[in-house]
Each structure stands twice: as C-alpha cells, then as structure tokens.
Design an enzyme around this catalytic site. Structure first.
Site, PDB file in Angstrom:
ATOM      1  N   TYR A 120      12.381   0.055   1.724  1.00  0.00           N
ATOM      2  CA  TYR A 120      12.888  -1.226   2.213  1.00  0.00           C
ATOM      3  C   TYR A 120      14.399  -1.185   2.464  1.00  0.00           C
ATOM      4  CZ  TYR A 120       8.473  -3.720   1.313  1.00  0.00           C
ATOM      5  OH  TYR A 120       7.172  -4.164   1.348  1.00  0.00           O
ATOM      6  N   LYS A 167       4.790   8.179  -7.270  1.00  0.00           N
ATOM      7  CA  LYS A 167       3.940   9.106  -6.516  1.00  0.00           C
ATOM      8  C   LYS A 167       4.730  10.406  -6.360  1.00  0.00           C
ATOM      9  CE  LYS A 167       0.149   9.980  -4.173  1.00  0.00           C
ATOM     10  NZ  LYS A 167      -1.141  10.198  -4.857  1.00  0.00           N
ATOM     11  N   ASP A 199      -1.424   5.278  -6.892  1.00  0.00           N
ATOM     12  CA  ASP A 199      -2.740   5.060  -6.278  1.00  0.00           C
ATOM     13  C   ASP A 199      -3.824   4.963  -7.351  1.00  0.00           C
ATOM     14  OD1 ASP A 199      -2.193   7.723  -6.809  1.00  0.00           O
ATOM     15  OD2 ASP A 199      -3.128   8.523  -5.002  1.00  0.00           O
ATOM     16  N   ASP A 223       5.759  -4.338  -4.412  1.00  0.00           N
ATOM     17  CA  ASP A 223       5.316  -5.371  -3.476  1.00  0.00           C
ATOM     18  C   ASP A 223       3.784  -5.334  -3.348  1.00  0.00           C
ATOM     19  OD1 ASP A 223       5.698  -7.446  -1.732  1.00  0.00           O
ATOM     20  OD2 ASP A 223       6.454  -6.249  -0.073  1.00  0.00           O
ATOM     21  N   ASP A 227       0.636  -7.938  -5.251  1.00  0.00           N
ATOM     22  CA  ASP A 227      -0.368  -8.666  -4.455  1.00  0.00           C
ATOM     23  C   ASP A 227      -1.782  -8.305  -4.919  1.00  0.00           C
ATOM     24  OD1 ASP A 227       1.740  -9.688  -2.903  1.00  0.00           O
ATOM     25  OD2 ASP A 227       0.543  -9.596  -1.066  1.00  0.00           O
TER      26      ASP A 227
HETATM   27  N1  GGG Z   1       8.363 -15.686  -0.574  1.00  0.00           N
HETATM   28  C1  GGG Z   1       8.098 -14.341  -0.295  1.00  0.00           C
HETATM   29  C2  GGG Z   1       8.078 -13.998   1.153  1.00  0.00           C
HETATM   30  O1  GGG Z   1       8.593 -14.702   1.992  1.00  0.00           O
HETATM   31  N2  GGG Z   1       7.451 -12.877   1.434  1.00  0.00           N
HETATM   32  C3  GGG Z   1       7.416 -12.325   2.736  1.00  0.00           C
HETATM   33  C4  GGG Z   1       7.596 -10.845   2.699  1.00  0.00           C
HETATM   34  O2  GGG Z   1       7.158 -10.162   3.598  1.00  0.00           O
HETATM   35  N3  GGG Z   1       8.255 -10.346   1.676  1.00  0.00           N
HETATM   36  C5  GGG Z   1       8.552  -8.974   1.516  1.00  0.00           C
HETATM   37  C6  GGG Z   1       9.110  -8.720   0.146  1.00  0.00           C
HETATM   38  O3  GGG Z   1       8.829  -9.473  -0.788  1.00  0.00           O
HETATM   39  O4  GGG Z   1       9.832  -7.743  -0.021  1.00  0.00           O
END
Ligand code: GGG
Length: 327
Positions: A120, A167, A199, A223, A227
């Site tokens: 990122y 990893k 993984d 991230d 989820d």
């Molecule tokens: N409130 C979290 C949000 O807007 N997520 C959108 C997203 O793509 N976030 C990437 C991240 O959390 O790094």
C-alpha cells in the site's frame, strides 16, 4: 479546552453512518467540538481533488478524526489521511456478540495491521503496454514499531495468543524482514507467540478462530484477514477500527462505501459507532467508551437490526435505540 474532532463522512454509506456516530457522541455530552471536512469521489467530481487541503488541515489539527468511508478514491483519501495523522497501526477488533448469528461464535480477534507501507506504499507503474509493476516497501523501523505495538496491545488487553502473520517463504526479502524483526521484538520481550504463513492462517482462522487472539500483520494481509474475520462474526457492519499514531489518531469502520445500499438509509451504524467508542477510549473517556460498547451490545442482542443482520430497521432506528440505551 474541548477536544476538537474532525468529521469526514466521505462516500456512500459513510454519509449515513458518520452522523449516527456523531449523534451518539453528542448524546454523551462530553463537550466535543466537531469540525467537518469533505473528501472522496463526490468531492473529486466537484472540486477536482479527492482530499482538499482544507480537509487535510482539519485532520492534522484536530485531536482525533472520525472517517466514514472511501469509494473509488480510497487510495487518494484514506491512505493520505492515515499518513497525515501519523497512524502507523491499524487496530481492527473482530468479535462475536451475544444474540447474533455468527459463523464462528467463539471469535475474539484483534488484527494489528502495519499501516504505512507494504504493497500500500502507492508505488505502481506501467512499464510498457500491458505490463504494470508494484513496489513493496518494508522497512526495519516500521516492522519494529508495529511489532512493539502489537505485543504491547496484547499484554495490556490480556490476550495470551499472539500470532505473527507473514509469507516469508515466498516474499523472502520483504516478509523475511517483517518476520525476523517481529520475532526479535517478541523474543526481546520474553513474549509467547507463534508465527503463521498467512494463507494457512486464513484457513485456520475460519476453522478455529478460538485458537487465536492478537494477529500482527503486514498491511495487505491485515486488510484481507480482517474482512475474512468479519465474515465469521456477522459481517462488515460489526467491525470498527482505530488508526493510531504517536500523537494523533483516526477512527473508521472497516467497511467501505457500500454503493449497493448507499442512499437507502439501511446501513448498519454499529461499526462506525464502535469506532467512535475507540475514539473515546483513545482520548481517555474510558467510562463513556464502555457506555457506548454496552449500548451497542444491548441493541445487537435485542434489536432493532438493520437488514445485514436479518432485520428491517433503518440506520436511524438503530442509532436512536443505541442512544436510548446509553446508561
Ligand atoms: N472505512 C474504510 C474504507 O473506506 N475502506 C475502503 C478501502 O478500500 N480501504 C482500504 C484500507 O482500509 O486500507
């Protein structure tokens, strides 16, 4: 002096759940001063820039920021905002709540996600037609900072299980450094921990989340795995997060802008309100933070529920119920 809170609703359901969190904070009467900033897809369409200078200055100058969600402009909004507040750690708790259906009822996890680099870092290029590259940045300093934060978080919060996700068998240099530094931090602290290939960890988290507590992760892994954990506990509507820096911090739900339901008034405000609870804790309002958590838990247990949790209540119905239950 009242604490100044920058409020940036952003896109989609961010514009619905952020006012819900402000309603809850206002009901607590702690005397916050709210200052509003705009950012996101609509802002870019209107002003030509997704994160205007004025909004950057608000987040920089405030005591803390509440952020809703970013849509297509996420990389231009949320990543710079985290950087402006110096947030090196993204704390993402994922737990089950009594009375709610969950795929894995025994889940109580906290992802401590490195928040500044990895894939990122934003270094992407088109080398030639049809060939694009991304540079993954991993530094010893950032690895050490996130590992120290993760182990200290586990110690202070009473978690026995700490897992370092990586990893390193494939990304030998970058995750090799992450693993080596994080292990060194754990060893220096005399801490108990295990390491796990990310993984394989994904599979084990689904099958046996009760075996895990704090998971220290590189940026993208945090991230994705958080989820995945949302799927175990009842959905993204339940996961708050804190982006923590040395002096400043930003609080946001883990969910994004959810364009499929935006504008319908049915988004679950729990994640955003729990994020406001984390903000209260961060600023030292621990009693008020507990009141918020208890009120959210009570409404999750007894309803009303938004459609993501099987109900037919609106965002406003749920928010009013939470405000009513603030003891
Ligand atoms: N409130 C979290 C949000 O807007 N997520 C959108 C997203 O793509 N976030 C990437 C991240 O959390 O790094």
């Amino acid at each position: 002096m009242p604490h100044e809170i920058a409020v940036i609703p952003g896109d989609g359901i961010g514009q619905e759940v952020t006012p819900a969190a402000v309603d809850v904070l206002e009901a607590l009467n702690v005397g916050f001063e709210f200052v509003y900033g705009e950012a996101g897809d609509e802002t870019e369409a209107k002003m030509g820039v997704a994160l205007p200078e004025k909004t950057r200055e608000l987040a920089d100058g405030a005591d803390a920021t509440l952020f809703g969600a970013a849509g297509e402009t996420a990389a231009d909004v949320i990543l710079p905002l985290r950087s402006i507040v110096g947030a090196f750690a993204n704390v993402r708790p994922a737990r089950t709540y009594p009375g709610l259906d969950a795929v894995q009822p025994g889940t109580d996890l906290v992802f401590i996600r490195e928040n500044t680099e990895g894939v990122y870092a934003g270094i992407e290029n088109e080398i030639t037609d049809g060939v694009r590259t991304l540079t993954r940045v991993v530094t010893e300093d950032a690895c050490e900072q996130i590992a120290e934060y993760g182990f200290e978080y586990a110690r202070q919060s009473g978690f026995d299980d700490v897992t370092i996700a990586h990893k390193a068998n494939v990304m030998r240099e970058t995750d090799g450094l992450f693993l080596e530094v994080a292990r060194g931090v754990g060893d220096d602290r005399g801490a108990e921990y295990e390491t796990a290939l990310m993984d394989a960890l994904a599979m084990h988290l689904v099958a046996h989340p009760e075996d895990y507590g704090v998971v220290i992760c590189p940026n993208l892994a945090g991230d994705v795995l958080s989820d995945l954990a949302a799927g175990l506990v009842g959905g993204l509507g339940l996961l708050p997060s804190a982006n923590v820096g040395e002096e400043n911090a930003l609080f946001e739900p883990v969910h994004g802008s959810a364009p499929d339901i935006a504008g319908e008034g049915i988004a679950n405000p729990a994640a955003m309100i729990l994020s406001a609870g984390m903000l209260l804790d961060h600023l030292g309002y621990t009693g008020e933070a507990a009141r918020v958590r208890n009120a959210v838990e009570s409404v999750l247990a007894e309803g009303p529920h938004t459609p993501d949790l099987g109900g037919n209540a609106s965002t406003q119905d749920v928010t009013e119920a939470i405000v009513d239950r603030l003891e």
